[in-house]
Design a protein around this motif. Structure first.
Motif, PDB file in Angstrom:
ATOM      1  N   VAL A  45       0.841  -1.205   0.000  1.00 26.47           N
ATOM      2  CA  VAL A  45       0.000   0.000   0.000  1.00 26.47           C
ATOM      3  C   VAL A  45       0.873   1.252   0.000  1.00 26.47           C
ATOM      4  N   LEU A  46       1.953   1.248   0.768  1.00 24.70           N
ATOM      5  CA  LEU A  46       2.842   2.417   0.809  1.00 24.70           C
ATOM      6  C   LEU A  46       3.562   2.634  -0.516  1.00 24.70           C
ATOM      7  N   VAL A  47       3.934   1.559  -1.188  1.00 26.63           N
ATOM      8  CA  VAL A  47       4.561   1.694  -2.512  1.00 26.63           C
ATOM      9  C   VAL A  47       3.565   2.292  -3.500  1.00 26.63           C
ATOM     10  N   ALA A  48       2.333   1.797  -3.478  1.00 23.34           N
ATOM     11  CA  ALA A  48       1.302   2.344  -4.360  1.00 23.34           C
ATOM     12  C   ALA A  48       1.038   3.804  -4.016  1.00 23.34           C
ATOM     13  N   PHE A  49       1.029   4.126  -2.728  1.00 21.82           N
ATOM     14  CA  PHE A  49       0.839   5.510  -2.293  1.00 21.82           C
ATOM     15  C   PHE A  49       1.965   6.405  -2.818  1.00 21.82           C
ATOM     16  N   GLY A  50       3.204   5.928  -2.694  1.00 20.15           N
ATOM     17  CA  GLY A  50       4.342   6.712  -3.188  1.00 20.15           C
ATOM     18  C   GLY A  50       4.265   6.942  -4.684  1.00 20.15           C
ATOM     19  N   ALA A  51       3.873   5.909  -5.417  1.00 20.88           N
ATOM     20  CA  ALA A  51       3.757   6.058  -6.872  1.00 20.88           C
ATOM     21  C   ALA A  51       2.640   7.030  -7.235  1.00 20.88           C
ATOM     22  N   ALA A  52       1.522   6.962  -6.510  1.00 21.35           N
ATOM     23  CA  ALA A  52       0.404   7.874  -6.796  1.00 21.35           C
ATOM     24  C   ALA A  52       0.774   9.313  -6.458  1.00 21.35           C
ATOM     25  N   VAL A  53       1.461   9.531  -5.355  1.00 19.78           N
ATOM     26  CA  VAL A  53       1.877  10.895  -4.987  1.00 19.78           C
ATOM     27  C   VAL A  53       2.873  11.420  -6.009  1.00 19.78           C
ATOM     28  N   PHE A  54       3.798  10.581  -6.435  1.00 23.21           N
ATOM     29  CA  PHE A  54       4.784  11.002  -7.422  1.00 23.21           C
ATOM     30  C   PHE A  54       4.111  11.384  -8.742  1.00 23.21           C
ATOM     31  N   ALA A  55       3.067  10.635  -9.128  1.00 25.87           N
ATOM     32  CA  ALA A  55       2.401  10.883 -10.403  1.00 25.87           C
ATOM     33  C   ALA A  55       1.463  12.079 -10.345  1.00 25.87           C
ATOM     34  N   THR A  56       0.767  12.297  -9.221  1.00 26.21           N
ATOM     35  CA  THR A  56      -0.263  13.340  -9.169  1.00 26.21           C
ATOM     36  C   THR A  56       0.127  14.558  -8.348  1.00 26.21           C
ATOM     37  N   GLN A  57       1.127  14.452  -7.509  1.00 26.30           N
ATOM     38  CA  GLN A  57       1.566  15.533  -6.620  1.00 26.30           C
ATOM     39  C   GLN A  57       0.485  15.943  -5.612  1.00 26.30           C
ATOM     40  N   GLU A  58      -0.483  15.082  -5.363  1.00 25.55           N
ATOM     41  CA  GLU A  58      -1.525  15.342  -4.359  1.00 25.55           C
ATOM     42  C   GLU A  58      -1.281  14.432  -3.160  1.00 25.55           C
ATOM     43  N   PHE A  59      -0.789  15.019  -2.097  1.00 17.57           N
ATOM     44  CA  PHE A  59      -0.422  14.214  -0.928  1.00 17.57           C
ATOM     45  C   PHE A  59      -1.591  14.013   0.024  1.00 17.57           C
ATOM     46  N   ALA A  60      -2.292  15.087   0.372  1.00 16.42           N
ATOM     47  CA  ALA A  60      -3.307  15.044   1.433  1.00 16.42           C
ATOM     48  C   ALA A  60      -4.460  14.106   1.100  1.00 16.42           C
ATOM     49  N   LEU A  62      -4.572  11.614  -1.020  1.00 17.29           N
ATOM     50  CA  LEU A  62      -4.118  10.227  -1.102  1.00 17.29           C
ATOM     51  C   LEU A  62      -3.759   9.660   0.270  1.00 17.29           C
ATOM     52  N   PHE A  63      -3.230  10.523   1.147  1.00 18.08           N
ATOM     53  CA  PHE A  63      -2.854  10.056   2.479  1.00 18.08           C
ATOM     54  C   PHE A  63      -4.069   9.600   3.276  1.00 18.08           C
ATOM     55  N   ALA A  64      -5.185  10.261   3.120  1.00 20.29           N
ATOM     56  CA  ALA A  64      -6.407   9.870   3.837  1.00 20.29           C
ATOM     57  C   ALA A  64      -6.829   8.459   3.444  1.00 20.29           C
ATOM     58  N   GLY A  65      -6.771   8.163   2.174  1.00 22.38           N
ATOM     59  CA  GLY A  65      -7.116   6.815   1.717  1.00 22.38           C
ATOM     60  C   GLY A  65      -6.138   5.770   2.227  1.00 22.38           C
ATOM     61  N   VAL A  66      -4.856   6.078   2.215  1.00 22.22           N
ATOM     62  CA  VAL A  66      -3.839   5.139   2.690  1.00 22.22           C
ATOM     63  C   VAL A  66      -3.990   4.892   4.190  1.00 22.22           C
ATOM     64  N   ALA A  67      -4.251   5.926   4.948  1.00 23.96           N
ATOM     65  CA  ALA A  67      -4.427   5.769   6.399  1.00 23.96           C
ATOM     66  C   ALA A  67      -5.620   4.866   6.700  1.00 23.96           C
ATOM     67  N   GLY A  68      -6.690   5.020   5.963  1.00 27.61           N
ATOM     68  CA  GLY A  68      -7.862   4.163   6.160  1.00 27.61           C
ATOM     69  C   GLY A  68      -7.575   2.711   5.831  1.00 27.61           C
ATOM     70  N   VAL A  69      -6.872   2.477   4.739  1.00 31.46           N
ATOM     71  CA  VAL A  69      -6.549   1.101   4.335  1.00 31.46           C
ATOM     72  C   VAL A  69      -5.603   0.453   5.343  1.00 31.46           C
ATOM     73  N   ILE A  70      -4.573   1.167   5.755  1.00 31.79           N
ATOM     74  CA  ILE A  70      -3.621   0.597   6.718  1.00 31.79           C
ATOM     75  C   ILE A  70      -4.304   0.344   8.063  1.00 31.79           C
TER      76      ILE A  70
END
Length: 126
Positions: A45-60, A62-70
């Motif tokens: 999940v963190l690798v996918a999160f890093g790739a999504a942040v790198f591609a879209t530059q939207e951190f906040a 994406l972080f909410a979704g990652v926190a919920g999944v983790i």
């Protein structure tokens, strides 16, 4: 009241030790492999999160979704482990009780069984 005791009865705890050891080993294995699966899932999940942040530059967002999944993964892991641990303890206690019942029934014998049952459990109400 029944007071006769069998000559030199074997220790019930000594007979149960291998089963308890096996149950403890199974529980430890379940925790170890479950933890490994959770760690691999969180890393994925963190690798996918890093790739999504790198591609879209939207951190906040994406972080909410990652926190919920983790949080869900970790909560499910500990919930399943706690439930399985409780179930294993109950099953082990049931096996011990069943063995004790069989041993006591064999010791009491059929001729004394109704009297012993009445003394221990009380008279049956029909």
């Amino acid at each position: 009241m029944v007071t006769d005791k069998p000559p030199n009865p074997p220790s019930l705890d000594a007979m149960m030790t291998p089963d308890d050891l096996t149950a403890a080993q199974a529980d430890a294995t379940r925790w170890r492999y479950g933890f490994l699966v959770v760690v691999v899932g969180i890393v994925a999940v963190l690798v996918a999160f890093g790739a999504a942040v790198f591609a879209t530059q939207e951190f906040a967002a994406l972080f909410a979704g990652v926190a919920g999944v983790i949080g869900t993964i970790i909560g499910a892991y500990f919930g399943v482990q706690a439930g399985q641990s409780g179930k294993a303890r109950v099953e082990a206690e049931l096996a011990r009780s069943q063995e004790m019942v069989v041993r006591l029934a064999a010791y009491v014998g059929t001729e004394n069984a109704p009297r012993v049952i009445d003394e221990v459990l009380g008279r049956r109400r029909s």
